[in-house]
Design a protein around this motif. Structure first.
Motif, PDB file in Angstrom:
ATOM      1  N   ALA A 101       0.761  -1.277  -0.138  1.00  0.00           N
ATOM      2  CA  ALA A 101      -0.037   0.071   0.011  1.00  0.00           C
ATOM      3  C   ALA A 101       0.920   1.264   0.041  1.00  0.00           C
ATOM      4  O   ALA A 101       1.855   1.322   0.595  1.00  0.00           O
ATOM      5  CB  ALA A 101      -0.863   0.002   1.166  1.00  0.00           C
ATOM      6  N   ASP A 102       0.147   2.467  -0.688  1.00  0.00           N
ATOM      7  CA  ASP A 102       1.216   3.603  -0.384  1.00  0.00           C
ATOM      8  C   ASP A 102       1.305   4.090   0.842  1.00  0.00           C
ATOM      9  O   ASP A 102       0.500   3.988   1.913  1.00  0.00           O
ATOM     10  CB  ASP A 102       0.344   4.742  -1.230  1.00  0.00           C
ATOM     11  N   GLY A 103       2.516   4.850   1.058  1.00  0.00           N
ATOM     12  CA  GLY A 103       2.827   5.486   2.402  1.00  0.00           C
ATOM     13  C   GLY A 103       4.240   5.042   2.684  1.00  0.00           C
ATOM     14  O   GLY A 103       4.974   4.510   1.948  1.00  0.00           O
ATOM     15  N   PRO A 104       4.662   5.577   3.798  1.00  0.00           N
ATOM     16  CA  PRO A 104       5.928   5.409   4.520  1.00  0.00           C
ATOM     17  C   PRO A 104       5.971   3.624   4.600  1.00  0.00           C
ATOM     18  O   PRO A 104       5.480   3.180   5.183  1.00  0.00           O
ATOM     19  CB  PRO A 104       6.012   6.139   5.563  1.00  0.00           C
ATOM     20  N   ALA A 105       7.346   3.557   4.183  1.00  0.00           N
ATOM     21  CA  ALA A 105       7.708   1.986   4.600  1.00  0.00           C
ATOM     22  C   ALA A 105       9.306   1.802   4.959  1.00  0.00           C
ATOM     23  O   ALA A 105       9.960   2.909   4.925  1.00  0.00           O
ATOM     24  CB  ALA A 105       7.518   1.161   3.175  1.00  0.00           C
ATOM     25  N   LYS A 106       9.820   0.866   5.276  1.00  0.00           N
ATOM     26  CA  LYS A 106      11.148   0.593   5.570  1.00  0.00           C
ATOM     27  C   LYS A 106      11.934  -0.414   4.663  1.00  0.00           C
ATOM     28  O   LYS A 106      11.370  -1.489   4.346  1.00  0.00           O
ATOM     29  CB  LYS A 106      11.335   0.183   7.033  1.00  0.00           C
ATOM     30  N   LEU A 107      13.019  -0.182   4.033  1.00  0.00           N
ATOM     31  CA  LEU A 107      13.654  -1.005   3.360  1.00  0.00           C
ATOM     32  C   LEU A 107      14.765  -1.715   4.164  1.00  0.00           C
ATOM     33  O   LEU A 107      15.891  -0.967   4.793  1.00  0.00           O
ATOM     34  CB  LEU A 107      14.625  -0.414   2.162  1.00  0.00           C
TER      35      LEU A 107
END
Lengths: 373, 293, 288
Positions: A266-272
């Motif tokens: 889903a769109d939005g902040p994430a962590k790689l």
């Protein structure tokens, strides 16, 4: 004996040591409870043993509620980190303690002796039966503690940080040896550890715990290859973490310094999350993530490089062949060949494994030798 | 370990009900302990104060300000004022030598320091009677020089020093043993001399334990009966300490007066114990873990 | 560095070198003071005793009154030490293991006999257990037991002075006992009683024996608290230290010396036994 923990909670002074934990351990399974200190792993082990009473929830041994029987009758073999040997008893009396304490069908003294000798043989301590615990080394004490727990033919064997107090070499030997004993005796076994290497090497299944909850319960391979949560990813192995933004099926950082396809997130902040092996240096001048080397250190046959990228100078660690000379302040480019992106959704973590792309450049660099630009 | 973890550990210890006595056994054991301590220790203490005021506050205060009481009090204070500092200096020297250095015969030295604990107070007194008495080797010479030790203040002081000899050393040695020498070695490596190291590094670390040792030593010095009784000669107004004065009043059938004087010493004991309790609550780590008096 | 500096005169090898200063001063002062205050006076007693000669010594030691006094001192001290061991271990257990309101005060009260002068304790106990005292009257009317002014009174006084020795020796060891050994014992199937008697008590034994010995040694020599509660009749309630005082009052220095020597020798044996116990405990269990 199957052990089933259902919805167990336990609070200490308002702090949740266990929060609604459920876990099933199959008969004969060897399971590691892995987590940082304060994660609730020892509390869970002690609750299964009956040394702690849960605030709510039930522990079943097969289909029987274990709390119905006194701790003395549960038949759990518990091994403490610091052994908890009876200091005033000789090795053989320590091991015989449980047999002699039996109320019903207590074996004859000759049979007790026989059993003790058998166990001493199993833990490879024959000949030391007359010693006092103070005359043994740490590793030997731990084996006595194990033999003592095995003597009562426990339905479950529970070990709390069994190798925590031993030095590194002894620890490795005992680890292999515990596996052998388990394979020979077939007891359902749970052990607590904060050492991921120990958990992954020894256990059939690893239960990763954090803040009183189970993060993931899976085989060592699954734990390493498909970590269910960011916590598991960062607790197991080494990792670099970079905050990214997901939009239109792509995860990006700072005007596409990093730009990866992530599919269904889903769109939005994430962590790689990246492991060192998920990053390769670009050597053919092709597209890559530009960065600045801030440090290098030698690890075995490889060189571990720490590089900064992006406006906020996020750090990425990766391995390069040792023969390549990489120095601080050097500019270079890397390509991401694996890793996972975790989106922080309302339903918990959605995760996407990045496709592992061709690592030909990397192989090439190794084969041809690196030419500094 | 963080504070939060510590409190979790503490609660864990308290909540651990799975292994231990049942609530009934627990209550019964506590009740027995309370009853025994109440009957054997607390009751005698209460009796002292009850009897002291049994004839009213007037008798109580009269007994305290009586000239013989005042002179006994003065002598008691004088004796303690000499004996306690003397043993304080010794205690510090002994603790320094024993805990900061390794040498042969250390265990033997420790045993020797404990000796006065093993000697009956009466025998302690007798020792000095034999040493300084008229029949002793020193006796005639002392007589000739007109030095009075026995049945005089010096004898009382010496006997008290003997009796209270191990108290401060015994309090300091385990404490300094436990703390090790690394801080002192650091101070010396930074260029500090011996005295500077002692006053700035060692003393601050042991001050509470030292204070407690001094208090115990003082309580015993002021309260010693057997040894002082043997060497004093019981001369009222001259060689009577408070405990000896209590005995005389008691045998003169002046029980209320005897208890009035006794209540003074009981107060001293209570203050000593109160200070100890406060010190233990606040500076648990800086008092010796193991005690032998 | 010059060769001269290297070949410093060899130090005495009876001590390990330390960088800290003050060894000579502190040890020298310790030994000098110890000799002056304790060793020389004690040696004086030894010399006096030796000058008596065997015959005279034995004549005094086997005098029926002396024998009776020694018997009472040792017997009463033994009895009191046994009582103190039972209750002292119980009190230490309660203080270490249980949390209840007032525990800290109870803990402080245990030290009372250390801090309270023996003469004060003596007159207080005498008043309590006198035939018209609070406890004395009750015990006499209910059990027909006469404690004040009797040999039993001696035992009661010695219980008072000896109790803290047992509590304070057992308490720290009990505090250090690992709760895990008890938990292991329970998981191995042992009931609470078996755990206490087979696992905990053997570990405490050296401390208990030490406390017993200290309490006993203190009881044998006790004087102040006893003479008030006992009526001090020869052959009945006359303790050995009192007999020393009486002999001194009669200017019978030889008699006093002989009794004192016997008491001292036994006290030293006790001290030796206590040290052995501690060494034994350290060796096998790694604690004192």
């Amino acid at each position: 004996m199957q052990v089933r923990v259902t919805n167990v909670s336990k609070n200490y002074a308002g702090m949740a040591a266990l929060a609604d934990v459920s876990l099933t351990v199959g008969s004969g399974e060897l399971v590691a409870l892995l987590g940082p200190s304060g994660s609730g792993k020892t509390t869970l082990l002690r609750t299964i043993a009956g040394l702690e009473t849960p605030d709510s929830g039930v522990v079943y041994f097969n289909d029987r509620d274990a709390s119905e029987s006194r701790i003395q009758d549960r038949g759990v073999g518990f091994v403490f980190q610091h052994y908890a040997l009876f200091k005033h008893m000789r090795v053989m009396d320590n091991i015989a303690f449980g047999l002699r304490a039996r109320k019903k069908n207590r074996p004859k003294e000759a049979d007790v002796k026989l059993k003790v000798m058998e166990l001493l043989d199993l833990v490879q301590l024959s000949g030391l039966e007359k010693r006092f615990p103070s005359q043994l080394s740490g590793g030997q004490r731990q084996r006595v503690a194990l033999a003592r727990a095995l003597a009562i033919e426990p339905s479950v064997l529970l070990l709390d940080e069994p190798f925590g107090a031993l030095d590194a070499r002894v620890r490795k030997d005992l680890r292999r040896w515990l596996r052998e004993i388990h394979d020979r005796t077939g007891h359902t076994t749970l052990f607590v550890t904060h050492d991921q290497e120990e958990a992954l090497e020894l256990a059939d299944r690893v239960v990763v715990m954090n803040k009183g909850q189970i993060e993931q319960s899976a085989t060592p391979d699954e734990i390493y290859d498909t970590p269910a949560t960011p916590f598991v990813f960062s607790f197991i192995g080494e990792s670099s973490v970079i905050p990214v933004v997901v939009g239109n099926g792509r995860a990006t950082l700072d005007e596409r310094v990093i730009d990866l396809e992530v599919g269904v997130l889903a769109d939005g902040p994430a962590k790689l999350f990246l492991r060192p092996e998920d990053v390769a240096m670009v050597t053919d001048g092709g597209p890559g993530i530009p960065g600045l080397v801030v440090s290098t250190r030698r690890i075995g046959g490889m060189r571990r490089v720490t590089m900064e990228c992006g406006l906020a100078r996020h750090r990425i660690e990766f391995d390069a062949p040792a023969e390549i000379d990489i120095h601080n302040s050097q500019r270079l480019q890397v390509r991401i060949t694996g890793g996972r992106v975790y989106g922080d959704g309302e339903e918990g973590y959605a995760t996407e494994k990045l496709a592992s792309s061709d690592t030909a450049d990397f192989k090439w660099a190794r084969a041809e030798g690196w030419i500094d630009r | 370990m963080t504070e939060a973890e510590k409190s979790v550990m503490a609660t864990r210890r308290r909540q651990k009900q799975a292994v231990g006595e049942g609530p009934l056994t627990r209550a019964a054991l506590i009740a027995v302990a309370l009853a025994f301590l109440g009957i054997m220790l607390i009751a005698p203490l209460l009796v002292v104060f009850a009897e002291a005021f049994s004839r009213g506050a007037g008798v109580f205060f009269d007994a305290l300000v009586a000239p013989h009481t005042m002179s006994a009090l003065q002598l008691t204070l004088l004796v303690a004022a000499i004996a306690v500092p003397a043993n304080l200096v010794f205690g510090i020297a002994a603790a320094w030598a024993i805990t900061k250095f390794d040498f042969k015969g250390k265990a033997f030295l420790l045993t020797l320091i404990d000796l006065p604990f093993a000697v009956s107070p009466v025998v302690s007194g007798l020792i000095f009677v034999l040493l300084f008495g008229a029949n002793s080797a020193l006796g005639p010479w002392l007589d000739e020089m007109n030095i009075k030790i026995l049945f005089a203040v010096p004898g009382i002081v010496i006997a008290t020093i003997f009796i209270t000899f191990p108290f401060i050393a015994r309090e300091l040695i385990p404490l300094m043993e436990q703390q090790g020498s690394s801080e002192e070695e650091a101070a010396v490596s930074l260029g500090a001399g011996g005295w500077r190291t002692f006053f700035l590094v060692t003393l601050p670390n042991v001050k509470w334990g030292l204070l407690y040792g001094v208090l115990l030593c003082n309580a015993r010095a002021m309260g010693e009966f057997g040894a002082v009784s043997v060497v004093s000669g019981h001369i009222r107004g001259q060689t009577n300490t408070l405990p000896l004065h209590i005995e005389i009043l008691y045998h003169d059938n002046k029980a209320a007066a005897a208890f009035a004087v006794a209540s003074l010493l009981a107060m001293l004991a209570l203050v000593t114990l109160a200070v100890k309790t406060v010190l233990e609550a606040r500076f648990a780590g800086s008092l010796a873990a193991q005690r032998r008096h | 560095m010059t060769p001269k500096a290297i070949s410093k005169p060899p130090r005495a090898n009876w001590r390990r070198r330390s960088v800290l200063p003050g060894f000579g001063l502190s040890l020298g002062y310790t030994i000098a003071y110890l000799s002056l205050v304790v060793l020389i006076p004690l040696a004086g007693l030894g010399i006096s005793s030796a000058s008596l000669g065997w015959n005279e010594f034995w004549a005094i030691a086997f005098d029926p009154r002396v024998a009776a006094a020694l018997q009472l001192s040792f017997g009463a001290a033994l009895l009191a030490a046994i009582v103190n061991t039972v209750f002292g271990v119980l009190i230490a257990w309660v203080l270490v293991r249980y949390r209840f309101p007032g525990r800290r005060w109870l803990d402080a009260a245990v030290d009372l006999p250390f801090a309270l002068p023996t003469a004060v304790a003596g007159i207080a106990l005498a008043t309590l257990y006198a035939p018209n005292g609070v406890f004395g009257a009750t015990l006499e009317s209910v059990f027909g037991l006469k404690i004040g002014f009797s040999a039993i009174g001696v035992v009661f006084a010695l219980i008072f002075v000896g109790l803290p020795f047992v509590v304070r020796t057992v308490q720290p060891v009990l505090e250090e006992i690992d709760r895990e050994t008890e938990e292991v014992s329970a998981t191995l199937g042992a009931g609470r009683w078996r755990t206490v008697t087979r696992v905990i008590m053997p570990g405490l034994l050296p401390a208990i024996l030490t406390g017993f010995a200290l309490s006993f040694a203190r009881g044998v020599g006790e004087y102040g608290s006893v003479i008030f509660i006992a009526n001090n009749l020869p052959f009945q309630s006359e303790i050995a230290p009192l007999l020393i005082v009486i002999k001194l009052d009669e200017h019978n220095y030889a008699g006093a010396t002989a009794i004192a020597t016997i008491m001292l020798v036994i006290a030293f044996v006790m001290l030796f036994v206590i040290n052995l116990l501690q060494a034994w405990s350290r060796k096998w269990f790694g604690h004192d």
